[in-house]
Structure formats: structure tokens, C-alpha cells
Scaffold this motif. Structure first.
Motif, short mmCIF file in Angstrom:
data_model
loop_
_atom_site.label_atom_id
_atom_site.label_comp_id
_atom_site.label_asym_id
_atom_site.label_seq_id
_atom_site.Cartn_x
_atom_site.Cartn_y
_atom_site.Cartn_z
N UNK A 120 -7.05 -1.55 17.19
CA UNK A 120 -5.63 -1.42 16.86
C UNK A 120 -5.47 -0.26 15.89
N UNK A 121 -4.41 0.54 16.09
CA UNK A 121 -4.14 1.69 15.22
C UNK A 121 -2.80 1.51 14.52
N UNK A 122 -2.77 1.81 13.23
CA UNK A 122 -1.55 1.67 12.43
C UNK A 122 -1.33 2.91 11.59
N UNK A 123 -0.12 3.04 11.07
CA UNK A 123 0.23 4.12 10.16
C UNK A 123 0.84 3.49 8.92
N UNK A 124 0.35 3.89 7.74
CA UNK A 124 0.89 3.39 6.47
C UNK A 124 1.39 4.58 5.67
N UNK A 125 2.60 4.42 5.14
CA UNK A 125 3.17 5.46 4.29
C UNK A 125 3.18 4.96 2.86
N UNK A 126 2.85 5.84 1.92
CA UNK A 126 2.77 5.48 0.51
C UNK A 126 3.16 6.69 -0.34
N UNK A 127 3.70 6.41 -1.51
CA UNK A 127 4.02 7.48 -2.46
C UNK A 127 2.79 7.84 -3.28
N UNK A 128 2.72 9.09 -3.70
CA UNK A 128 1.65 9.59 -4.54
C UNK A 128 1.55 8.74 -5.81
N UNK A 129 0.34 8.42 -6.22
CA UNK A 129 0.02 7.66 -7.43
C UNK A 129 0.40 6.17 -7.37
N UNK A 130 0.80 5.67 -6.21
CA UNK A 130 1.11 4.25 -6.06
C UNK A 130 -0.15 3.51 -5.57
N UNK A 131 -0.06 2.19 -5.50
CA UNK A 131 -1.15 1.38 -4.96
C UNK A 131 -0.90 1.16 -3.47
N UNK A 132 -1.90 1.41 -2.67
CA UNK A 132 -1.81 1.22 -1.22
C UNK A 132 -2.67 0.01 -0.86
N UNK A 133 -2.09 -0.90 -0.07
CA UNK A 133 -2.84 -2.06 0.41
C UNK A 133 -2.82 -2.04 1.93
N UNK A 134 -4.00 -2.02 2.54
CA UNK A 134 -4.13 -1.97 4.00
C UNK A 134 -4.75 -3.29 4.48
N UNK A 135 -4.00 -4.10 5.26
CA UNK A 135 -4.59 -5.33 5.79
C UNK A 135 -5.74 -5.02 6.73
N UNK A 136 -6.74 -5.90 6.77
CA UNK A 136 -7.89 -5.66 7.64
C UNK A 136 -7.47 -5.74 9.10
N UNK A 137 -6.97 -6.87 9.53
CA UNK A 137 -6.49 -7.03 10.90
C UNK A 137 -5.04 -7.46 10.81
N UNK A 138 -4.11 -6.53 10.97
CA UNK A 138 -2.69 -6.81 10.76
C UNK A 138 -2.16 -7.89 11.67
N UNK A 139 -2.69 -7.99 12.89
CA UNK A 139 -2.17 -8.98 13.84
C UNK A 139 -2.88 -10.33 13.71
N UNK A 140 -3.78 -10.47 12.74
CA UNK A 140 -4.52 -11.73 12.56
C UNK A 140 -4.41 -12.21 11.12
N UNK A 141 -3.20 -12.22 10.57
CA UNK A 141 -3.03 -12.58 9.17
C UNK A 141 -3.41 -14.03 8.89
N UNK A 142 -3.24 -14.92 9.86
CA UNK A 142 -3.54 -16.33 9.62
C UNK A 142 -5.03 -16.64 9.76
N UNK A 143 -5.78 -15.73 10.30
CA UNK A 143 -7.20 -15.97 10.52
C UNK A 143 -7.98 -15.83 9.21
N UNK A 144 -8.92 -16.72 8.96
CA UNK A 144 -9.71 -16.67 7.75
C UNK A 144 -10.88 -15.71 7.94
N UNK A 145 -10.75 -14.52 7.39
CA UNK A 145 -11.77 -13.49 7.57
C UNK A 145 -13.00 -13.72 6.68
N UNK A 146 -12.91 -14.65 5.74
CA UNK A 146 -14.04 -14.86 4.84
C UNK A 146 -15.25 -15.45 5.55
N UNK A 147 -15.05 -15.96 6.77
CA UNK A 147 -16.15 -16.55 7.53
C UNK A 147 -16.96 -15.53 8.31
#
Length: 152
Positions: free
Chosen positions: A42-69
Motif C-alpha cells: 500500500x502506498x500513501x502520501x503524508x503532508x507535514x509542516x517544517x519542524x512539526x512532528x510527523x506520525x506515520x501509521x504502520x499499516x493504515x488499513x489495519x488499525x484494529x490489528x494488534x501489530x505487537x504480535x
């Protein structure tokens, strides 16, 4: 009666038939069409302002899945190659690859294994960050995000 397939690859796609002799009715048969699909990235585009904090989800379409396993890693595309930023084994702390002067202390693993970059710099513009989750030794889900950095 069951057919068990291991180490599934796309080449195993096809028609499978099971037949056996019965008495007094003769031969019985059944068939099934198996279609094995390749993992898609899957490919995504994230826009962010300079000097801000950017957070990129690992799998955007699997937010309910527990990735810690599952083991996962975050990489960044640079000069045609990929540099590993963070590695995390299942249910264990993340290991940061701080060999990069560009990302050193600016990269952290957030909730649900999201990649946090703070502060964003102009050098982050156009970079591709990818998350690889290993569900099985031969099965990896991937997502990649291209970052677009805007000035103030």
C-alpha cells in the motif's frame, strides 16, 4: 479428506481435484480452483509542516490489528537504497538503528508501532518510509508513505 499446502506461493494457483473410488457407486470427484494472490504494498502520501512532528501509521488499513504480535521494521528510502531505522521483534522493545546522521534521535516508535519523526526537516521532503510486518516467514505486509514537507 483434506489437502494441506505449506509454503504457499503464487505458483500453486490452479485447479485441484480429489477423486476416490467408492463401492458400489463408482468414482466420486470434486475440484476447486485455488487463486493465490501476491502481497500488495500500500502506498500513501503524508503532508507535514517544517519542524512539526510527523506520525506515520504502520499499516493504515489495519488499525484494529494488534501489530505487537508480529516482528516489524521501518525503513527509509535513500539514494536508491533503503536504510533500516527501527526493528521490533514480537512483544519486545524496539531496536533503533541510529547510524543515520539524518534520522538519529529524531525517530521514535509510537502507539500501534507508528513511526514518529520530530522535528521534520526539509531533507525529509520526498523521502519514502516503509513499514514491513512479518506475519509468517514467507509472508510480509508492506506499506510505504511518501512525505511532503511544507515551509512555514
Amino acid at each position: 479428506w483434506a489437502l494441506r499446502l505449506k509454503n504457499i506461493t503464487v505458483s500453486l494457483s490452479g485447479q485441484y481435484e480429489c477423486s476416490f473410488a467408492t463401492y458400489p457407486y463408482g468414482t466420486k470427484a470434486a475440484s476447486i480452483l485455488l487463486i493465490v494472490k501476491a502481497d500488495e504494498e500500500q502506498h500513501y502520501l503524508k503532508e507535514v509542516r517544517l519542524n512539526q512532528t510527523l506520525e506515520i501509521p504502520c499499516l493504515e488499513d489495519k488499525t484494529s490489528e494488534d501489530l505487537s504480535n508480529y516482528p516489524l521494521k521501518w525503513l527509509v528510502g535513500e539514494n536508491g537504497g533503503k536504510e533500516e531505522l527501527v526493528t521490533k521483534e514480537a512483544s519486545s522493545p524496539a531496536v533503533y538503528r541510529n547510524g543515520s546522521t539524518l534520522y538519529g534521535q529524531r525517530v521514535h516508535l509510537g502507539l500501534n508501532n507508528a513511526l514518529k519523526i520530530s522535528p521534520t526537516k526539509i531533507m525529509d521532503d520526498g523521502r519514502v518510509f516503509s513499514c514491513h510486518v512479518m506475519y509468517h516467514p514467507e509472508r510480509v505486509r508492506k506499506s510505504s508513505t511518501t512525505v511532503k514537507v511544507f515551509g512555514e
